[in-house]
Enzyme design. Structure first.
Site, PDB file in Angstrom:
ATOM      1  N   THR A  12     -65.342  36.174 101.049  1.00  0.00           N
ATOM      2  CA  THR A  12     -64.905  35.845  99.818  1.00  0.00           C
ATOM      3  C   THR A  12     -63.125  35.928  99.811  1.00  0.00           C
ATOM      4  O   THR A  12     -62.775  36.762 100.280  1.00  0.00           O
ATOM      5  CB  THR A  12     -65.052  36.270  98.735  1.00  0.00           C
ATOM      6  OG1 THR A  12     -64.981  38.566  98.733  1.00  0.00           O
ATOM      7  CG2 THR A  12     -66.881  37.343  98.497  1.00  0.00           C
ATOM      8  N   GLY A  13     -62.811  35.061  98.990  1.00  0.00           N
ATOM      9  CA  GLY A  13     -61.150  35.690  99.109  1.00  0.00           C
ATOM     10  C   GLY A  13     -60.109  34.110 100.342  1.00  0.00           C
ATOM     11  O   GLY A  13     -59.458  35.089 100.953  1.00  0.00           O
ATOM     12  N   GLY A  14     -61.292  33.640 101.207  1.00  0.00           N
ATOM     13  CA  GLY A  14     -60.771  33.196 101.479  1.00  0.00           C
ATOM     14  C   GLY A  14     -60.114  31.918 101.772  1.00  0.00           C
ATOM     15  O   GLY A  14     -60.471  31.248 103.118  1.00  0.00           O
ATOM     16  N   SER A  16     -56.893  32.179 101.333  1.00  0.00           N
ATOM     17  CA  SER A  16     -54.898  32.650 102.105  1.00  0.00           C
ATOM     18  C   SER A  16     -55.205  33.447 102.431  1.00  0.00           C
ATOM     19  O   SER A  16     -56.327  34.525 102.967  1.00  0.00           O
ATOM     20  CB  SER A  16     -54.633  32.722 100.711  1.00  0.00           C
ATOM     21  OG  SER A  16     -54.788  33.071  99.489  1.00  0.00           O
ATOM     22  N   GLY A  17     -54.183  33.979 103.458  1.00  0.00           N
ATOM     23  CA  GLY A  17     -53.861  35.040 103.778  1.00  0.00           C
ATOM     24  C   GLY A  17     -54.469  36.176 104.055  1.00  0.00           C
ATOM     25  O   GLY A  17     -55.343  35.063 105.605  1.00  0.00           O
ATOM     26  N   ILE A  18     -55.632  36.962 104.321  1.00  0.00           N
ATOM     27  CA  ILE A  18     -56.529  37.975 105.113  1.00  0.00           C
ATOM     28  C   ILE A  18     -57.858  36.777 105.553  1.00  0.00           C
ATOM     29  O   ILE A  18     -58.559  37.063 106.160  1.00  0.00           O
ATOM     30  CB  ILE A  18     -56.678  39.311 105.197  1.00  0.00           C
ATOM     31  CG1 ILE A  18     -55.284  39.901 105.558  1.00  0.00           C
ATOM     32  CG2 ILE A  18     -58.054  40.165 105.857  1.00  0.00           C
ATOM     33  CD1 ILE A  18     -55.748  41.476 105.000  1.00  0.00           C
ATOM     34  N   GLY A  19     -58.423  36.940 104.126  1.00  0.00           N
ATOM     35  CA  GLY A  19     -59.680  35.743 103.824  1.00  0.00           C
ATOM     36  C   GLY A  19     -59.533  34.901 105.260  1.00  0.00           C
ATOM     37  O   GLY A  19     -60.419  34.328 106.008  1.00  0.00           O
ATOM     38  N   TYR A 150     -53.697  50.720  92.119  1.00  0.00           N
ATOM     39  CA  TYR A 150     -54.753  50.192  92.728  1.00  0.00           C
ATOM     40  C   TYR A 150     -55.413  50.849  94.186  1.00  0.00           C
ATOM     41  O   TYR A 150     -56.256  50.824  94.487  1.00  0.00           O
ATOM     42  CB  TYR A 150     -53.588  49.477  94.001  1.00  0.00           C
ATOM     43  CG  TYR A 150     -53.540  48.760  94.748  1.00  0.00           C
ATOM     44  CD1 TYR A 150     -54.643  47.391  94.564  1.00  0.00           C
ATOM     45  CD2 TYR A 150     -53.336  48.996  96.032  1.00  0.00           C
ATOM     46  CE1 TYR A 150     -55.327  46.795  96.251  1.00  0.00           C
ATOM     47  CE2 TYR A 150     -53.706  48.394  97.240  1.00  0.00           C
ATOM     48  CZ  TYR A 150     -54.328  48.035  97.546  1.00  0.00           C
ATOM     49  OH  TYR A 150     -54.595  46.946  98.641  1.00  0.00           O
TER      50      TYR A 150
END
Length: 249
Positions: A12-14, A16-19, A150
């Site tokens: 999930t969140g795949g 951009s970035g770390i994902g 956060y």
């Protein structure tokens, strides 16, 4: 042999970035990877970058109907999940005196509530002996001005890892967290109104790291690969810092 040969992973969140870095690394190690995110354009770019053994499902992890649709597709196409990398999340700095109810609730809705239901709804598909990897943050352990809400969302996620390790032990599902330090991703641009502001924030965070630099998404992806693989078969319930020593010294 590739470390995830024949495995099915969900990131999930795949997009951009770390994902994205994690999805790419999982595919390189033999997995078929589903990635989900809110922006179709970014998902399409991710598919072009990864090139093979990847499928996308557009959706918002804080929307339970979108999660149901995601898992229905995985069930119909693959029938299982071996690795769940729950990387979707947002950063929204809010000084306590300026904190609003709307922004507070949004942080918890995405970083905490959505993650809990992402994992809950994955359980019927998750293979016994599988791996769940979630993202916390060094902010859970350090007092960082402006990160009240956060930091609290990530402390809650750390607590999830302990509880789920106990709950899922009979299924031998390993639940672990990665606690990144400052990582060079587009999040910096999302938090700063100008490029100069983003560059300044990068420099400030890099100066705080003993290694004197930001981390790279690929370094988090390598850690995720380790936790997803059989090489981490006796590791469960941990919150692994990947922060260049920031929280250690």
């Amino acid at each position: 042999m590739p470390k995830l040969q024949g495995k099915v992973a969900l990131v999930t969140g795949g997009s951009s970035g770390i994902g994205l870095a994690t999805a790419k690394r999982f595919v390189e190690e033999g997995a078929f990877v589903y990635i989900t995110g809110r922006r179709q354009t970014e998902l399409d770019k991710a598919v072009s970058l990864i090139g093979r053994s990847v499928a996308t499902v557009r959706g918002d992890v804080s929307n339970l109907a979108d999660l149901d649709r995601l898992y229905a597709r995985i069930a119909s196409e693959k029938g299982k999940i071996d690795v769940l990398f729950a990387g979707a999340g947002i950063v929204d700095p809010q000084p306590l005196a300026e904190m609003t109810e709307e922004r507070f609730d949004k942080l918890f809705a995405i970083n905490t509530r959505a993650l809990a239901f992402t994992v809950k709804k994955a359980l019927p598909l998750l293979n016994d002996g599988g791996a769940i990897i979630v993202i916390t943050s060094i902010a859970e352990n350090k007092g960082i001005p402006g990160f009240t809400a956060y930091s609290a969302t990530k402390a809650a996620v750390r607590s999830f890892v302990r509880s789920w390790t106990a709950e899922l032990k009979d299924r031998r599902i390993r639940v672990n967290a990665i606690s990144p330090g400052p990582i060079d991703t587009p999040i910096f641009e999302q938090q700063a109104p100008t490029k100069e502001g983003a560059d300044q924030a990068r420099a400030q965070f890099a100066a705080a790291v003993p290694f004197g630099r930001l981390g790279r998404p690929e370094e988090i992806a390598s850690t995720a690969l380790f936790l997803a693989s059989d090489e981490a078969s006796f590791i469960a319930g941990v919150d692994l810092p990947v922060d260049g020593g920031l929280t250690a010294v």
